[in-house]
Design a protein around this motif. Structure first.
Motif: not given
Ligand SMILES: Nc1ncnc2c1ncn2[C@@H]1O[C@H](COP(=O)(O)OP(=O)(O)O)[C@@H](O)[C@H]1O
Ligand SMILES: [Mg+2]
Length: 299
Positions: A168-184
């Protein structure tokens, strides 16, 4: 041997059959306190002899642990769950290697990682409901206790929630880490080079930095519709040039939540209090809150 050397060393020695046994144990844990050995055999589709050899080996690596009475059964340890997630991420091409530890917290272990393209990333293992040794013994006594399932479940939920926030944060270019992957229970995110605000002893101009952080909180509140929920000097990373990033999002709260203003105020109190103390400022939390809520033009 450090924890990361242990993890990497053991990970390299695991064979496909080991992962099949780990997966079988994980599957059984959905409905059992301890997955009975018969189910491990059934779910793994491996010969019984092979399974007996593998559970001993995995137990030796401390990836699983077992009971012998009232039946022979096994559960994953955190390491076992870690390896299942790592294996999936490696197979999906999201991760190549695990690097050094950058933080062992109460509810997460955080490592550096490397992707196949050589990109440095952060690999965060969520550890909600990490049980102490004494609790483990209690779980052994009450085999019907479901707490051991809940650490697995809670940790996965935390990772899913953090990943969702980062998206959600990256969609609005917020200053948060880029989500790359998630497992478990594992989240892979972009690496941000800097130091935690708590370790910043002096800055040339603390007030502009504070304003930037508050403006970011405001933008996140209105554009992403989120409140961090655990914002503090530990969850803000500052780069040399003054750029910064808000990290550690599993407990985020939505603006639509009836309690949202309470959490927003608490976040702002933490940051304001820190800046006042560390940099001798005289900021007023209520005025900062009104500014963020849009009912005042400044603070
Ligand atoms: N994206 C990131 N880039 C660089 N360092 C990070 C990143 N995410 C986390 N870290 C480091 O790892 C530490 C712990 O991460 P955090 O997400 O705050 O988990 P927790 O506080 O629950 O242990 C941080 O304080 C920071 O030093
Ligand atoms: Mg943190």
């Amino acid at each position: 041997m450090s924890m990361d050397e242990f993890l990497t060393g053991v990970f390299r020695r695991l064979e496909p059959e080991d992962f099949r046994v780990l997966t079988a144990v994980e599957l059984g844990m959905v409905s059992h306190a301890y997955t009975p050995i018969e189910d491990v055999v059934k779910y793994s589709s491996l010969p019984r002899e092979e399974v007996l050899y593998r559970v001993k080996r995995l137990n030796g690596f401390r990836l699983i642990r077992g009971i012998v009475s009232p039946f022979e059964g096994y559960v994953l340890n955190y390491y076992g769950y870690d390896f299942l997630a790592l294996n999936a991420l490696v197979k999906a091409g999201k991760l190549e290697a695990l690097g050094k530890s950058v933080g062992i917290g109460k509810e997460a272990d955080v490592f550096e990682g490397l992707t196949s393209t050589g990109e440095k990333v952060i690999v965060k293992f969520h550890r909600v409901g990490r049980v102490s040794f004494r609790q483990t013994r209690r779980v052994r006594r009450y085999i019907a206790d479901r707490r051991h399932i809940s650490w697995l479940y809670q940790s996965r939920k935390a990772a899913e929630k953090e990943f969702e926030a980062l998206e959600i944060l990256n969609r609005v270019n917020a200053k948060a880490p880029k989500p790359l992957a998630q497992n478990r229970h594992v989240v892979v995110m972009g690496f941000f080079s800097g130091v935690e605000l708590v370790n910043v002893k002096s800055v040339d101009e603390p007030l502009p930095l504070f304003r930037d952080i508050v403006d970011e909180v405001k933008q996140v509140y209105f554009e992403a519709g989120l409140i961090h929920g655990d914002l503090s000097e530990y969850n803000i990373i500052i780069k040399e040039d003054g750029d910064f990033m808000l990290i550690d999002w599993p407990q985020f709260i939505r603006r639509s939540d009836p309690e949202s203003e309470h959490y927003l105020k608490r976040d702002l109190e933490k940051v304001t209090g820190f800046f006042n103390k560390r940099f001798n400022l005289k900021l007023n939390t209520d005025r900062v809150l009104n500014y963020v809520l849009g009912s005042a033009d400044g603070f």
